[in-house]
Write an enzyme that holds these catalytic residues in place. Structure first.
Site, mmCIF file in Angstrom:
data_model
loop_
_atom_site.group_PDB
_atom_site.id
_atom_site.type_symbol
_atom_site.label_atom_id
_atom_site.label_comp_id
_atom_site.label_asym_id
_atom_site.label_seq_id
_atom_site.Cartn_x
_atom_site.Cartn_y
_atom_site.Cartn_z
ATOM 1 N N ASP A 137 0.794 -1.225 0.000
ATOM 2 C CA ASP A 137 0.000 0.000 0.000
ATOM 3 C C ASP A 137 0.829 1.279 0.000
ATOM 4 O OD1 ASP A 137 -2.099 -1.771 0.268
ATOM 5 O OD2 ASP A 137 -3.069 -0.655 1.887
ATOM 6 N N HIS B 94 3.599 -2.016 3.238
ATOM 7 C CA HIS B 94 3.629 -0.676 2.643
ATOM 8 C C HIS B 94 4.946 -0.447 1.923
ATOM 9 C CE1 HIS B 94 0.651 -0.329 5.903
ATOM 10 N NE2 HIS B 94 0.088 0.614 5.167
#
Length: 259
Positions: free
Chosen positions: A80, A227
């Site tokens: 992400d 992430h």
């Protein structure tokens, strides 16, 4: 995606989203290549379908998906908040080293700023996911008009940056889904995407802690959250280097979220 420690960064992204301009068009080479070719829970790898290029995709179910198309022993790696010029290439290299495909949930302004990285993600066989224009984790408290702009503007930014490859999923920042946002995304061919295991990498707890989280929680479900932007992601890269081979050793295979 998560913790309050990252919200200062996202405030900057939100500010950058104002007055966004579009990026330049594709090179003829990239066109030729394309032509050839988490959330709050709702409580061998299949070849990915061709990602839609420029045309509106068919609607998909609006329920938040967690399941893997690789079956009962399948896992989905999701990345992400990027792309990021420092960390996305590092993550891509780890995935390449282990022969793993992932789903990249991209922030619209990041995609606009780094179209080369969006295209690199696509060229490597990974899938795209809409993560809104500015990663506003309070979206579920905003108007439907605001939610629509965040989702659909990001879809356009990501599609343009990729050279016409549309995102196949929608992940609400911080899991801030609403019935409206889920159905809007699904009507545009983007399946709402959740997660089962949060690596907590945004908090930078240390590589060992992140690896332990995955090992301890793998029974929770198949979709893992990492992430590639929002700060120093060196721990994420190191954790992925340990987690990916460990999952293979446990008999897991890697897939994409079902659509």
């Amino acid at each position: 995606m998560v913790g309050s420690g990252g919200r200062g960064w996202y405030a900057k992204v939100l500010a950058a989203a104002v007055g966004v301009t579009t990026v330049a068009g594709l090179t003829s080479f990239w066109n030729a290549q394309l032509g050839a070719t988490g959330s709050r829970p709702d409580r061998g790898v299949s070849a990915p379908p061709a990602q839609s290029q420029g045309r509106k995709t068919a609607p998909v179910p609006a329920g938040i998906v967690h399941a893997s198309d690789a079956g009962a022993r399948g896992v989905n790696i999701t990345i992400d908040d990027g792309p990021d010029p420092v960390w996305t290439p590092e993550v891509l290299q780890v995935l390449r080293d282990h022969g793993v495909k992932a789903t990249f949930c991209m922030v619209g302004t990041q995609a606009r700023a780094h179209p080369d990285l969006v295209r690199a993600v696509v060229a490597a066989g990974h899938r795209l996911c809409d993560h809104t224009v500015s990663h506003d984790v309070t979206m579920d408290h905003k108007s439907e008009a605001y939610q629509s702009r965040q989702i659909l503007d990001a879809e356009r930014m990501i599609t343009k940056a990729s050279g016409g490859v549309r995102p196949l999923y929608y992940r609400a920042p911080g899991g801030a889904f609403t019935p409206y946002s889920r159905h809007l995304a699904a009507s545009h061919g983007m399946r709402p995407l959740g997660w089962n295991i949060d690596s907590k990498d945004f908090e930078r707890p240390g590589t060992n802690a992140m690896v332990a989280t995955v090992k301890n929680e793998i029974s929770n479900g198949p979709t893992l959250l990492f992430h590639d932007a929002g700060g120093d992601r060196s721990q994420t890269v190191a954790a992925l280097r340990e987690v990916l081979p460990w999952l293979k050793e446990q008999g897991y295979s890697f897939g994409f979220p079902v659509r």
